[in-house]
Design a protein around this motif. Structure first.
Motif, PDB file in Angstrom:
ATOM      1  N   LEU A   1       0.970  -1.184  -0.173  1.00  0.00           N
ATOM      2  CA  LEU A   1      -0.586  -0.146  -0.128  1.00  0.00           C
ATOM      3  C   LEU A   1       0.509   1.432   0.112  1.00  0.00           C
ATOM      4  O   LEU A   1       0.684   2.540  -0.512  1.00  0.00           O
ATOM      5  N   VAL A   2       1.897   1.172   0.494  1.00  0.00           N
ATOM      6  CA  VAL A   2       2.931   2.390   1.038  1.00  0.00           C
ATOM      7  C   VAL A   2       3.241   2.940  -0.851  1.00  0.00           C
ATOM      8  O   VAL A   2       3.966   3.768  -1.100  1.00  0.00           O
ATOM      9  N   VAL A   3       3.592   1.567  -0.855  1.00  0.00           N
ATOM     10  CA  VAL A   3       5.017   1.796  -2.766  1.00  0.00           C
ATOM     11  C   VAL A   3       3.514   2.284  -3.531  1.00  0.00           C
ATOM     12  O   VAL A   3       4.600   2.912  -4.150  1.00  0.00           O
ATOM     13  N   GLN A   4       2.310   2.194  -3.523  1.00  0.00           N
ATOM     14  CA  GLN A   4       1.266   2.612  -4.526  1.00  0.00           C
ATOM     15  C   GLN A   4       0.963   4.398  -4.326  1.00  0.00           C
ATOM     16  O   GLN A   4       0.902   4.764  -5.317  1.00  0.00           O
ATOM     17  N   ALA A   5       0.867   4.630  -3.013  1.00  0.00           N
ATOM     18  CA  ALA A   5       1.088   6.072  -2.613  1.00  0.00           C
ATOM     19  C   ALA A   5       1.839   6.696  -3.330  1.00  0.00           C
ATOM     20  O   ALA A   5       1.905   7.837  -3.895  1.00  0.00           O
ATOM     21  N   MET A   6       3.496   5.834  -2.889  1.00  0.00           N
ATOM     22  CA  MET A   6       4.499   7.087  -2.732  1.00  0.00           C
ATOM     23  C   MET A   6       4.848   6.620  -4.716  1.00  0.00           C
ATOM     24  O   MET A   6       5.104   8.281  -5.910  1.00  0.00           O
ATOM     25  N   ILE A   7       4.692   5.817  -5.569  1.00  0.00           N
ATOM     26  CA  ILE A   7       4.977   5.881  -7.038  1.00  0.00           C
ATOM     27  C   ILE A   7       4.245   6.287  -7.328  1.00  0.00           C
ATOM     28  O   ILE A   7       4.587   7.395  -8.639  1.00  0.00           O
ATOM     29  N   VAL A   8       2.896   7.024  -7.374  1.00  0.00           N
ATOM     30  CA  VAL A   8       2.182   8.108  -7.842  1.00  0.00           C
ATOM     31  C   VAL A   8       2.693   9.356  -8.448  1.00  0.00           C
ATOM     32  O   VAL A   8       3.246  10.562  -8.840  1.00  0.00           O
ATOM     33  N   GLY A   9       3.678   9.685  -7.857  1.00  0.00           N
ATOM     34  CA  GLY A   9       4.769  11.145  -7.582  1.00  0.00           C
ATOM     35  C   GLY A   9       6.187  11.042  -7.999  1.00  0.00           C
ATOM     36  O   GLY A   9       6.665  11.584  -8.379  1.00  0.00           O
ATOM     37  N   LEU A  10       6.212   9.194  -8.891  1.00  0.00           N
ATOM     38  CA  LEU A  10       7.916   8.738  -9.172  1.00  0.00           C
ATOM     39  C   LEU A  10       8.167  10.212 -10.558  1.00  0.00           C
ATOM     40  O   LEU A  10       9.347  10.756 -10.625  1.00  0.00           O
ATOM     41  N   PRO A  11       6.896  10.151 -11.114  1.00  0.00           N
ATOM     42  CA  PRO A  11       7.426  11.301 -12.837  1.00  0.00           C
ATOM     43  C   PRO A  11       7.738  12.700 -12.056  1.00  0.00           C
ATOM     44  O   PRO A  11       8.786  13.380 -12.762  1.00  0.00           O
ATOM     45  N   ALA A  12       6.693  13.276 -11.288  1.00  0.00           N
ATOM     46  CA  ALA A  12       7.431  14.682 -10.432  1.00  0.00           C
ATOM     47  C   ALA A  12       8.286  14.575 -10.100  1.00  0.00           C
ATOM     48  O   ALA A  12       8.889  15.517  -9.779  1.00  0.00           O
ATOM     49  N   PHE A  13       9.356  13.365  -9.061  1.00  0.00           N
ATOM     50  CA  PHE A  13      10.179  13.606  -8.505  1.00  0.00           C
ATOM     51  C   PHE A  13      11.097  12.966  -9.377  1.00  0.00           C
ATOM     52  O   PHE A  13      12.215  14.068  -9.238  1.00  0.00           O
ATOM     53  N   GLY A  14      11.146  12.609 -10.919  1.00  0.00           N
ATOM     54  CA  GLY A  14      12.652  12.225 -11.804  1.00  0.00           C
ATOM     55  C   GLY A  14      12.201  13.822 -12.484  1.00  0.00           C
ATOM     56  O   GLY A  14      13.393  14.170 -12.722  1.00  0.00           O
ATOM     57  N   ALA A  15      11.322  14.546 -12.836  1.00  0.00           N
ATOM     58  CA  ALA A  15      11.154  15.814 -13.039  1.00  0.00           C
ATOM     59  C   ALA A  15      11.743  17.071 -12.148  1.00  0.00           C
ATOM     60  O   ALA A  15      12.614  17.971 -12.515  1.00  0.00           O
ATOM     61  N   TRP A  16      12.085  17.001 -10.858  1.00  0.00           N
ATOM     62  CA  TRP A  16      12.234  17.564  -9.968  1.00  0.00           C
ATOM     63  C   TRP A  16      13.742  17.427  -9.532  1.00  0.00           C
ATOM     64  O   TRP A  16      14.640  18.859  -9.825  1.00  0.00           O
ATOM     65  N   SER A  17      14.167  16.071  -9.776  1.00  0.00           N
ATOM     66  CA  SER A  17      15.577  15.717  -9.662  1.00  0.00           C
ATOM     67  C   SER A  17      16.532  16.525 -10.798  1.00  0.00           C
ATOM     68  O   SER A  17      17.131  17.462 -11.009  1.00  0.00           O
ATOM     69  N   MET A  18      15.624  17.081 -12.365  1.00  0.00           N
ATOM     70  CA  MET A  18      16.343  17.351 -13.285  1.00  0.00           C
ATOM     71  C   MET A  18      16.527  18.334 -13.112  1.00  0.00           C
ATOM     72  O   MET A  18      17.617  19.469 -13.495  1.00  0.00           O
ATOM     73  N   CYS A  19      15.530  19.730 -12.732  1.00  0.00           N
ATOM     74  CA  CYS A  19      15.407  21.099 -12.492  1.00  0.00           C
ATOM     75  C   CYS A  19      16.935  21.190 -11.502  1.00  0.00           C
ATOM     76  O   CYS A  19      17.250  21.796 -11.049  1.00  0.00           O
ATOM     77  N   GLN A  20      16.921  20.256 -10.517  1.00  0.00           N
ATOM     78  CA  GLN A  20      18.083  20.869  -9.064  1.00  0.00           C
ATOM     79  C   GLN A  20      19.112  20.801 -10.222  1.00  0.00           C
ATOM     80  O   GLN A  20      19.995  21.729  -9.693  1.00  0.00           O
ATOM     81  N   ARG A  21      19.223  19.861 -10.970  1.00  0.00           N
ATOM     82  CA  ARG A  21      20.897  20.003 -11.214  1.00  0.00           C
ATOM     83  C   ARG A  21      21.078  21.530 -12.499  1.00  0.00           C
ATOM     84  O   ARG A  21      22.178  21.216 -12.264  1.00  0.00           O
ATOM     85  N   VAL A  22      20.218  21.983 -12.975  1.00  0.00           N
ATOM     86  CA  VAL A  22      20.033  22.698 -13.475  1.00  0.00           C
ATOM     87  C   VAL A  22      20.431  23.798 -12.481  1.00  0.00           C
ATOM     88  O   VAL A  22      21.484  24.561 -12.752  1.00  0.00           O
ATOM     89  N   PHE A  23      19.519  24.528 -11.411  1.00  0.00           N
ATOM     90  CA  PHE A  23      20.021  25.212 -10.601  1.00  0.00           C
ATOM     91  C   PHE A  23      21.381  24.884 -10.319  1.00  0.00           C
ATOM     92  O   PHE A  23      22.486  25.629 -10.391  1.00  0.00           O
TER      93      PHE A  23
END
Length: 543
Positions: free
Chosen positions: A371-393
């Motif tokens: 159940l925790v996996v399902q709750a977390m995984i919905v944010g995975l695409p946003a987490f990937g985009a956020w990580s790339m944004c951080q690299r630019v900063f």
């Protein structure tokens, strides 16, 4: 084209190392669960203690290194006396890491009290574990320092392959624990008050020894790249003043982020006692779910972002705004292809995946983790985009610009977790916190992309959005196929590890094939761009 091919090969090499490491990491988790369980007092106590060096490293060194080391080293090797500068930076880093590790080890009881809220016997066991585990901070930092220098020199493989050694050492140690003391199913090891000094030393010692090995194996690789490090003292004229400013703001942002995580950690540690059940998701279940969540992120996002970061840093240094925008757009789009697919497939296959990862756990614990996996995984695409944004900063050495975004994300995490505690039963606290964290990644990615629009004269937003829309369209039938196959196999096969493994392989494989086929139908060119270096390596291997 050469630069693109180099990044592709670097990302493929890192992804292969990360894949092996993650597979061994799953095996490591399986053996650990066999030894001390997936839920219960001992599992949660060890999880808090073993997580402390990771959290502290991220807080005191990890983000700072990502923010300053690669950009600084890239610049250093473009000028005379570059190695001298790197020597000074490494020397300073090693000294700070050693001093901080000693101080924080002494402060172990205080740190455990900050991150956990549990019965006295469980807190005492967590503190004992922490004395063994917190020294890992120095070796995590040394691994990152040496690894980032290797990356800046264009040697990507060793940094991603070194964790394999860590996992092997830990697996052996945890396996010895099971052989000597028995497994969690047949003993009372789950109860904190029953633990002996020998048990603590074996479990925590194996974990720490693995981290030591992970750092040490990078030393020969560093020498092969021609980096002959020797200690150098003195900061005057070294140019570290600018790096110190970046480090300060990076530290501030990470402290803010930790405030939200502390709320989550304390809620997770309190959940089993409040619920009155042992098989309720706590800190250990959170970590197990996060391991599954991080698998696709580590295989693709981290590997690609690390390979692209050196390019981004060079483009930012050369004031090549168009180049930074192109590199950022490429990274976000390629990462999105995989994170969208991983989200769709893991949503429908969460339970069989958890059954494989935690093969030795009881069914109630597996249900809680899934159940925790399902709750977390919905944010995975946003987490990937956020990580790339951080690299630019970080490429622009603008850690200060990230702080307002990190404040907003921390408010979402802390406030949302407190709201979850107020309105939901305790058995759902950790899953609710997972959903809140997913929302925080969306907030971070959108806010960071908006701020980058001005600096980069746009972020190629239309192209990025179109890619994600097509990826979602391809993922929907893929998820449906995976669910149908899993349902049919569940009816046809007896319960057990073999059924779960078969469902993961067959349903996941067919779902993945449908996804790739749909991407072809939708003419998603980014798929070819990512697969090209992988196919080239396979063809080269056959020759």
């Amino acid at each position: 084209m050469t630069g693109s091919g180099s990044v592709g090969r670097g990302a493929a090499l890192m992804a292969s190392g990360t894949a092996v490491s993650r597979v061994l990491g799953l095996l490591r988790g399986l053996v650990l669960v066999a030894a001390i369980g997936a839920t219960g007092q001992a599992a949660d106590a060890f999880d808090v203690a073993n997580k402390l060096p990771n959290v502290l490293y991220m807080l005191l060194a990890g983000g700072v290194l990502n923010a300053i080391l690669v950009p600084q080293v890239v610049r250093a090797y473009k000028r005379d006396a570059g190695q001298e500068y790197v020597d000074r930076l490494l020397t300073l880093g090693f000294v700070i890491l050693a001093g901080v590790a000693v101080v924080l080890t002494v402060a172990a009881p205080l740190l455990v009290g900050v991150y956990a809220k549990a019965p006295p016997s469980q807190m005492a066991l967590a503190t004992t574990f922490a004395y063994w585990c917190i020294p890992q901070l120095f070796f995590y930092g040394a691994y990152a320092l040496l690894g980032q220098v290797l990356n800046a020199r264009g040697s990507f493989g060793p940094y991603m392959w070194a964790p394999v050694v860590n996992n092997v050492v830990a697996i052996v140690g945890f396996g010895v624990f099971v052989m000597v003391f028995g497994d969690a199913q047949s003993t009372d090891v789950a109860t904190a008050a029953t633990w002996t000094s020998a048990q603590v030393a074996l479990i925590a010692g194996a974990s720490t020894l693995g981290v030591v090995a992970q750092a040490v194996v990078l030393v020969p690789a560093l020498r092969r790249t021609g980096v002959g490090y020797r200690p150098r003292w003195g900061l005057r004229g070294s140019g570290l003043g600018r790096a110190g400013q970046v480090a300060t703001w990076t530290f501030v942002g990470l402290v803010v982020g930790q405030l939200g995580f502390i709320v989550v950690s304390r809620a997770a540690s309190a959940a089993p006692e409040v619920a009155g059940q042992t098989a309720v998701a706590g800190n250990a279940a959170y970590t197990a779910a996060f391991l599954v969540f991080m698998l696709p992120h580590s295989l693709v996002t981290v590997s690609l972002a690390t390979a692209l970061f050196t390019r981004l840093s060079g483009q930012a240094h050369d004031a090549d705004v168009d180049g930074v925008r192109r590199t950022f757009s490429h990274g976000v789009r390629v990462v999105g292809l995989f994170t969208v697919a991983a989200t769709a497939l893991l949503l429908v296959l969460a339970r069989p995946v958890v059954d494989v990862v935690l093969a030795t756990a009881d069914q109630a614990s597996a249900d809680a983790v899934a159940l925790v996996v399902q709750a977390m995984i919905v944010g995975l695409p946003a987490f990937g985009a956020w990580s790339m944004c951080q690299r630019v900063f970080y490429a622009y050495e603008d850690a200060r610009g990230l702080v307002p975004i990190q404040v907003a994300m921390a408010v979402v995490v802390a406030g949302g977790t407190l709201l979850v505690q107020a309105v939901m039963p305790a058995r759902y606290w950790v899953a609710g916190a997972g959903l809140v964290m997913s929302l925080s990644y969306v907030v971070g990615a959108v806010a960071a992309a908006w701020m980058l629009r001005g600096r980069l004269r746009g972020v190629d937003g239309g192209r990025v959005v179109r890619l994600h829309v097509r990826a979602v369209l391809a993922a929907l039938p893929a998820a449906l196929v995976a669910w149908l196959v899993a349902y049919v196999l569940g009816l046809a096969l007896d319960t057990g590890l073999l059924r779960s493994l078969t469902v993961c392989v067959v349903a996941g494989g067919l779902g993945g094939a449908v996804y790739v086929g749909m991407l072809r139908v939708l003419r998603v060119e980014e798929l070819d761009g990512l697969l090209r270096p992988v196919l080239a390596r396979l063809r080269g291997g056959r020759r």
